[in-house]
Design a protein around this motif. Structure first.
Motif, PDB file in Angstrom:
ATOM      1  N   LYS A  99       0.808  -1.224   0.000  1.00  0.00           N
ATOM      2  CA  LYS A  99       0.000   0.000   0.000  1.00  0.00           C
ATOM      3  C   LYS A  99       0.835   1.265   0.000  1.00  0.00           C
ATOM      4  N   THR A 100       2.160   1.141   0.199  1.00  0.00           N
ATOM      5  CA  THR A 100       3.028   2.322   0.207  1.00  0.00           C
ATOM      6  C   THR A 100       4.228   2.094  -0.704  1.00  0.00           C
ATOM      7  N   ALA A 101       4.726   3.188  -1.284  1.00  0.00           N
ATOM      8  CA  ALA A 101       5.910   3.106  -2.142  1.00  0.00           C
ATOM      9  C   ALA A 101       7.146   2.911  -1.276  1.00  0.00           C
ATOM     10  N   GLY A 102       8.152   2.278  -1.857  1.00  0.00           N
ATOM     11  CA  GLY A 102       9.409   2.086  -1.137  1.00  0.00           C
ATOM     12  C   GLY A 102      10.129   0.847  -1.621  1.00  0.00           C
ATOM     13  N   THR A 103      11.268   0.590  -1.000  1.00  0.00           N
ATOM     14  CA  THR A 103      12.055  -0.603  -1.298  1.00  0.00           C
ATOM     15  C   THR A 103      12.029  -1.485  -0.067  1.00  0.00           C
ATOM     16  N   PHE A 104      11.604  -2.717  -0.251  1.00  0.00           N
ATOM     17  CA  PHE A 104      11.416  -3.628   0.867  1.00  0.00           C
ATOM     18  C   PHE A 104      12.338  -4.841   0.703  1.00  0.00           C
ATOM     19  N   ALA A 105      13.402  -4.869   1.504  1.00  0.00           N
ATOM     20  CA  ALA A 105      14.327  -6.005   1.501  1.00  0.00           C
ATOM     21  C   ALA A 105      13.752  -7.081   2.418  1.00  0.00           C
ATOM     22  N   TYR A 106      13.903  -8.337   1.995  1.00  0.00           N
ATOM     23  CA  TYR A 106      13.369  -9.426   2.805  1.00  0.00           C
ATOM     24  C   TYR A 106      14.268 -10.655   2.710  1.00  0.00           C
ATOM     25  N   HIS A 107      13.993 -11.618   3.582  1.00  0.00           N
ATOM     26  CA  HIS A 107      14.760 -12.865   3.631  1.00  0.00           C
ATOM     27  C   HIS A 107      13.844 -13.983   4.105  1.00  0.00           C
ATOM     28  N   CYS A 108      14.356 -15.186   4.070  1.00  0.00           N
ATOM     29  CA  CYS A 108      13.669 -16.339   4.639  1.00  0.00           C
ATOM     30  C   CYS A 108      14.231 -16.541   6.039  1.00  0.00           C
ATOM     31  N   SER A 109      13.375 -16.546   7.054  1.00  0.00           N
ATOM     32  CA  SER A 109      13.881 -16.689   8.425  1.00  0.00           C
ATOM     33  C   SER A 109      14.412 -18.100   8.705  1.00  0.00           C
ATOM     34  N   ILE A 110      14.012 -19.063   7.913  1.00  0.00           N
ATOM     35  CA  ILE A 110      14.508 -20.440   8.078  1.00  0.00           C
ATOM     36  C   ILE A 110      15.862 -20.594   7.393  1.00  0.00           C
ATOM     37  N   HIS A 111      16.035 -19.946   6.254  1.00  0.00           N
ATOM     38  CA  HIS A 111      17.277 -19.995   5.469  1.00  0.00           C
ATOM     39  C   HIS A 111      17.730 -18.550   5.243  1.00  0.00           C
ATOM     40  N   PRO A 112      18.407 -17.927   6.211  1.00  0.00           N
ATOM     41  CA  PRO A 112      18.707 -16.491   6.153  1.00  0.00           C
ATOM     42  C   PRO A 112      19.556 -16.046   4.964  1.00  0.00           C
ATOM     43  N   TYR A 113      20.233 -16.986   4.296  1.00  0.00           N
ATOM     44  CA  TYR A 113      21.017 -16.613   3.108  1.00  0.00           C
ATOM     45  C   TYR A 113      20.113 -16.299   1.919  1.00  0.00           C
ATOM     46  N   MET A 114      18.840 -16.657   1.991  1.00  0.00           N
ATOM     47  CA  MET A 114      17.885 -16.353   0.930  1.00  0.00           C
ATOM     48  C   MET A 114      17.430 -14.904   1.107  1.00  0.00           C
ATOM     49  N   THR A 115      17.797 -14.035   0.170  1.00  0.00           N
ATOM     50  CA  THR A 115      17.429 -12.625   0.265  1.00  0.00           C
ATOM     51  C   THR A 115      16.916 -12.114  -1.090  1.00  0.00           C
ATOM     52  N   ALA A 116      16.088 -11.089  -1.034  1.00  0.00           N
ATOM     53  CA  ALA A 116      15.574 -10.453  -2.246  1.00  0.00           C
ATOM     54  C   ALA A 116      14.935  -9.123  -1.857  1.00  0.00           C
ATOM     55  N   THR A 117      14.373  -8.439  -2.851  1.00  0.00           N
ATOM     56  CA  THR A 117      13.822  -7.101  -2.634  1.00  0.00           C
ATOM     57  C   THR A 117      12.556  -6.910  -3.471  1.00  0.00           C
ATOM     58  N   VAL A 118      11.616  -6.164  -2.912  1.00  0.00           N
ATOM     59  CA  VAL A 118      10.449  -5.704  -3.666  1.00  0.00           C
ATOM     60  C   VAL A 118      10.559  -4.185  -3.749  1.00  0.00           C
ATOM     61  N   VAL A 119      10.475  -3.651  -4.970  1.00  0.00           N
ATOM     62  CA  VAL A 119      10.460  -2.206  -5.189  1.00  0.00           C
ATOM     63  C   VAL A 119       9.033  -1.835  -5.547  1.00  0.00           C
ATOM     64  N   VAL A 120       8.440  -0.945  -4.724  1.00  0.00           N
ATOM     65  CA  VAL A 120       7.068  -0.507  -4.956  1.00  0.00           C
ATOM     66  C   VAL A 120       7.125   0.940  -5.414  1.00  0.00           C
ATOM     67  N   LEU A 121       6.668   1.174  -6.637  1.00  0.00           N
ATOM     68  CA  LEU A 121       6.709   2.501  -7.246  1.00  0.00           C
ATOM     69  C   LEU A 121       5.449   3.290  -6.914  1.00  0.00           C
ATOM     70  N   ALA A 122       5.604   4.606  -6.773  1.00  0.00           N
ATOM     71  CA  ALA A 122       4.459   5.480  -6.564  1.00  0.00           C
ATOM     72  C   ALA A 122       3.549   5.409  -7.787  1.00  0.00           C
ATOM     73  N   ALA A 123       2.288   5.725  -7.599  1.00  0.00           N
ATOM     74  CA  ALA A 123       1.333   5.702  -8.716  1.00  0.00           C
ATOM     75  C   ALA A 123       1.836   6.572  -9.853  1.00  0.00           C
ATOM     76  N   GLY A 124       1.798   6.038 -11.061  1.00  0.00           N
ATOM     77  CA  GLY A 124       2.215   6.778 -12.245  1.00  0.00           C
ATOM     78  C   GLY A 124       3.704   6.727 -12.527  1.00  0.00           C
ATOM     79  N   ALA A 125       4.507   6.189 -11.622  1.00  0.00           N
ATOM     80  CA  ALA A 125       5.955   6.101 -11.853  1.00  0.00           C
ATOM     81  C   ALA A 125       6.241   5.002 -12.871  1.00  0.00           C
TER      82      ALA A 125
END
Length: 160
Positions: A99-125
């Protein structure tokens, strides 16, 4: 001079090449729509991974994680609480709408070496360019432009 009998195969080939071009453009436009994304959880070289390292969507878009492994995984924010999935079982999924723009880094708590990111763009970007490679087929297979040029040259039809 080109006779009508020789022109027909060339026009047919030109039609096929045009269809390939439309499919290639349509596939890339659909991928850039930003309303949703799917992140597959997979395994390579005995290591689990989020197969899409950066998913880009627009505000209000949904990301769905699909577990294609035999082990459970989580989608957990590196900071904050935007992403807190339960354990995602084998063949299970988890979806989250941002629901909000931003960059969201995340991981798997069971396998912490698993990492990735979601980039959420503002409307119209507009999403950033991800590749300067030649267009490929909608399934990400063989590049279409070199094939189209070779077929056109073979048939004696100019492409460019």
């Amino acid at each position: 001079m080109t006779t009508p009998t020789r022109l027909a195969p060339r026009l047919a080939l030109l039609g096929i090449l045009t269809l390939f071009a439309i499919l290639a453009i349509g596939g890339s436009v659909a991928a850039a729509s930003g309303t949703s994304a799917t992140v597959k959880i997979g395994e390579q070289s005995d290591k689990y991974m989020f197969e899409t390292k950066t998913a880009t969507i627009s505000v209000g878009g949904t990301v769905t994680w699909s577990n294609g492994t035999d082990a459970p995984h989580t989608v957990t924010s590196d900071s904050g609480s935007e992403l807190q999935s339960p354990h995602i079982a084998a063949d299970g999924t988890f979806s989250h709408t941002f629901k909000t723009a931003g960059t969201f880094a995340y991981h798997c708590s069971i396998h912490p070496y698993m990492t990735a990111t979601v980039v959420v763009l503002a409307a119209g970007a507009t999403p950033p360019a991800t590749s300067t490679a030649a267009p490929t087929s909608p399934t990400g297979g063989i590049p279409l432009l070199p094939i189209a040029m070779a077929l056109a040259a073979f048939a004696g039809v100019g492409v460019l």
